[in-house]
Design an enzyme around this catalytic site. Structure first.
Site, PDB file in Angstrom:
ATOM      1  N   CYS A   1       0.821  -1.221   0.000  1.00  0.00           N
ATOM      2  CA  CYS A   1       0.000   0.000   0.000  1.00  0.00           C
ATOM      3  C   CYS A   1       0.850   1.264   0.000  1.00  0.00           C
ATOM      4  O   CYS A   1       0.327   2.369  -0.096  1.00  0.00           O
ATOM      5  CB  CYS A   1      -0.932   0.005   1.203  1.00  0.00           C
ATOM      6  SG  CYS A   1      -1.645  -1.604   1.524  1.00  0.00           S
TER       7      CYS A   1
ATOM      8  N   CYS B   1     -12.827   0.920   8.352  1.00  0.00           N
ATOM      9  CA  CYS B   1     -11.947   0.429   7.284  1.00  0.00           C
ATOM     10  C   CYS B   1     -12.019   1.313   6.051  1.00  0.00           C
ATOM     11  O   CYS B   1     -13.098   1.786   5.680  1.00  0.00           O
ATOM     12  CB  CYS B   1     -12.360  -0.979   6.859  1.00  0.00           C
ATOM     13  SG  CYS B   1     -12.553  -2.158   8.206  1.00  0.00           S
ATOM     14  N   SER B   2     -10.866   1.495   5.377  1.00  0.00           N
ATOM     15  CA  SER B   2     -10.876   2.171   4.086  1.00  0.00           C
ATOM     16  C   SER B   2     -11.476   1.201   3.061  1.00  0.00           C
ATOM     17  O   SER B   2     -11.440  -0.005   3.253  1.00  0.00           O
ATOM     18  CB  SER B   2      -9.455   2.579   3.689  1.00  0.00           C
ATOM     19  OG  SER B   2      -8.603   1.446   3.680  1.00  0.00           O
TER      20      SER B   2
ATOM     21  N   ILE C   1     -12.466  -0.553  -0.897  1.00  0.00           N
ATOM     22  CA  ILE C   1     -11.837  -1.105  -2.102  1.00  0.00           C
ATOM     23  C   ILE C   1     -12.091  -0.073  -3.205  1.00  0.00           C
ATOM     24  O   ILE C   1     -13.243   0.301  -3.447  1.00  0.00           O
ATOM     25  CB  ILE C   1     -12.500  -2.448  -2.479  1.00  0.00           C
ATOM     26  CG1 ILE C   1     -12.356  -3.464  -1.346  1.00  0.00           C
ATOM     27  CG2 ILE C   1     -11.974  -2.969  -3.810  1.00  0.00           C
ATOM     28  CD1 ILE C   1     -10.980  -4.022  -1.170  1.00  0.00           C
TER      29      ILE C   1
ATOM     30  N   LYS D   1      -9.970   6.727   4.189  1.00  0.00           N
ATOM     31  CA  LYS D   1     -11.295   6.329   4.655  1.00  0.00           C
ATOM     32  C   LYS D   1     -12.410   6.865   3.755  1.00  0.00           C
ATOM     33  O   LYS D   1     -13.289   6.107   3.349  1.00  0.00           O
ATOM     34  CB  LYS D   1     -11.496   6.831   6.092  1.00  0.00           C
ATOM     35  CG  LYS D   1     -12.864   6.571   6.670  1.00  0.00           C
ATOM     36  CD  LYS D   1     -13.102   5.083   6.894  1.00  0.00           C
ATOM     37  CE  LYS D   1     -14.575   4.746   6.955  1.00  0.00           C
ATOM     38  NZ  LYS D   1     -15.222   4.702   5.640  1.00  0.00           N
TER      39      LYS D   1
ATOM     40  N   HIS E   1      -9.079   4.225  -1.272  1.00  0.00           N
ATOM     41  CA  HIS E   1      -7.715   3.693  -1.130  1.00  0.00           C
ATOM     42  C   HIS E   1      -7.374   2.727  -2.273  1.00  0.00           C
ATOM     43  O   HIS E   1      -7.335   1.518  -2.088  1.00  0.00           O
ATOM     44  CB  HIS E   1      -7.618   3.005   0.240  1.00  0.00           C
ATOM     45  CG  HIS E   1      -6.272   2.462   0.589  1.00  0.00           C
ATOM     46  ND1 HIS E   1      -5.082   2.951   0.071  1.00  0.00           N
ATOM     47  CD2 HIS E   1      -5.917   1.453   1.435  1.00  0.00           C
ATOM     48  CE1 HIS E   1      -4.069   2.263   0.575  1.00  0.00           C
ATOM     49  NE2 HIS E   1      -4.548   1.341   1.390  1.00  0.00           N
TER      50      HIS E   1
END
Ligand SMILES: [Zn+2]
Lengths: 131, 386
Positions: B83, B206-207, B209, B328, B332
């Site tokens: 990442c 969570c960030s 997809i 977020k 991402h």
């Protein structure tokens, strides 16, 4: 997955073999070719102790496809009595009863089945020590 | 070393971009950056991409993306650090210009994550962890950050509200970013009642997809002056790794790779964290933003969560973090993220942030922190007004 990738791990997953640095005594799991602490390259094989305590844990609710049939399941990082830390599932207890500091023991279990090759992969899991 | 500047930026809308391919997204961002900078050519390009192979079955991205950009025989490289691939691309472009090897280099990143199933994406992302000693046992990426969250909660008493406050604050900012995947506000209650993924992390911790691409043009300060467009100086760059497996670290409540990368970047820039006005940090999960704030030295260990709750890192706070909406809310696309952070720092330092999210404090120094895996790699960059 080819079977070699599975059986190559047997010494660690089946027999809990770690490498102990002959120079500084650091115990590495998995064993390595060079010691990250002192740079030495000679090791002797030592079996990990089978008890330790939970340093941190989580409960996996959204699982990868190989694990959906057992979700929710607990994953823990435990520190064994010789100081080695490792990650594994913590099973044979209600996931809601898992706590930091909980004493665990290592048992040999089936971990997952590779969907494409059908290879059954075995290895270590934590269970509550009292169990 | 030569002094290096960012002279132009470009990025696509982040999100589920069904009608555009990886190559379309990349070329859109790259052309945007080239046009924005006013350069008439580039000497080379570096592409950050975590896994073209697993997400869309395409490697050899240097060749394909230079081809579709319409440039023959360009030196084009693809770099990977999970990442943090975008941050790594930026650093290598900086090294190439600073060294004198090239005068104008494009740093860029791309990821097309929605062309495979959620399970496929989970698998691809998990390749950033230790495959045989973490992933084999059923650990997922949210799971690894959850392990850090539980350790942080146990050691410092970090609360559910502190985690939720990170997500709420980043959505407040992302609501003002036209390129964000989720440009809307959320409430503390929405975060705290969203579905549990890996205790204590819920889906809104969570960030997402994301599909997307970002690109920036680097050149010497001398050439930047002649171009006559707004530019910012890159004064610090730091890069560090850490153990691949989380369990191998001495302290699981801090991101040591970020601390070391920041120390290197500060030393190079001749600055400390006190000289920095705002930052984009790698909030792949809410707990990550809190841990990175502490790892950068912005707050003492265990004190960052309270600061987020008090609004100290909000758009109008004393140290704004993730004015873009962060991973977020902005989204991402893993390989593009590190470059998109630079896009936001550039916009804030040149007064070009859209929709009222431009900082009123007249910021002079911005910091970008991008990390790979569970903190197995980090890149920190410091940019300053010209
Ligand atoms: Zn040694």
């Amino acid at each position: 997955m080819y079977s070699a990738r599975d059986w190559r791990e047997y010494p660690r997953r089946y027999r809990l073999e770690a490498g102990k640095c002959k120079k500084c005594g650091k115990i590495l799991f998995p064993a390595r070719l060079i010691c990250p602490k002192c740079g030495a390259r000679e090791f002797e094989t030592e079996m990990l102790p089978d008890t330790g305590k939970v340093l941190t844990f989580t409960v996996i609710r959204t699982a990868p496809s190989q694990f959906t049939d057992i979700a929710p399941y607990a994953i823990a990082i435990a520190e064994l009595t010789n100081g080695v830390k490792l990650t594994a599932q913590l099973v044979d207890c209600d996931v809601n009863t898992v706590k930091v500091g909980m004493e665990v023991r290592i048992e040999f279990r089936r971990v997952q089945t590779d969907a494409y090759s059908g290879i059954l992969s075995y290895g270590y899991k934590f269970v509550p020590k009292w169990y | 070393m030569r002094d290096v500047a960012v002279v132009g930026v470009g990025m696509t809308k982040f999100g589920e971009i069904w009608d555009k391919s990886l190559r379309d997204l990349y070329v859109e961002a790259a052309l945007g950056a080239i046009e924005n900078s006013g350069v008439d050519h580039i000497d080379s390009m570096i592409v950050g991409c975590m896994s073209g192979g697993l997400f869309v079955g395409q490697e050899h991205l240097g060749s394909m993306l230079a081809d579709y950009l319409g440039i023959k025989n360009l030196p084009a490289s693809r770099v990977e650090s999970a990442c943090a691939s975008g941050g790594l691309a930026f650093r290598h472009a900086l090294i190439e210009v600073a060294s004198g090897m090239s005068d104008i280099v494009m740093a860029s990143g791309v990821e097309k994550m929605n062309d495979i199933s959620g399970d496929g994406a989970t698998y691809a992302l998990a390749t950033a962890a230790d495959q045989e000693y973490e992933v084999f046992h059923g650990a997922t990426f949210p799971g690894l950050y959850a392990l850090m969250a539980v350790a942080h909660i146990e050691k410092y008493g970090t609360t559910r509200d502190m985690l939720a406050a990170v997500a709420v604050k980043n959505h407040d900012n992302g609501a003002l970013n036209p390129n964000a995947q989720y440009p809307f506000k959320i409430t503390m209650d929405t975060v705290k009642s969203s579905v549990m993924i890996a205790d204590p992390l819920r889906i809104l911790d969570c960030s997402p997809i994301t599909d997307g691409a970002a690109a920036v043009i680097l050149t010497t300060v001398d050439i930047a002056k002649k171009l006559g467009k707004p530019y910012v100086k890159i004064t610090g760059s730091g890069h560090a790794t850490d153990t691949i497996a989380l369990h191998s670290r001495d302290d699981m409540t801090t991101i040591a790779s970020a601390t070391v990368a920041a120390d290197k970047a500060f030393k190079m820039a001749g600055k400390t964290i006190k000289d920095v006005d705002f930052a984009e940090v790698h909030d792949c999960f809410t707990i990550a933003e809190i841990m990175v704030m502490e790892s950068l030295g912005l707050y003492a260990p265990g004190k960052a969560g309270e600061a987020v709750l008090k609004g100290e890192t909000a758009l109008d706070g004393k140290f704004p973090i993730n004015t873009s909406g962060g991973l977020k809310s902005k989204g991402h696309p893993v390989g593009a993220t590190g470059v998109a952070q630079i896009v936001e720092i550039y916009k804030q330092l040149t007064g070009q942030a859209e929709n009222g999210r431009q900082l009123k404090s007249n910021p002079k120094v911005g910091l970008a922190q991008n990390m790979g895996g569970s903190g197995g790699s980090s890149l920190v960059h410091i940019l300053e007004v010209a």
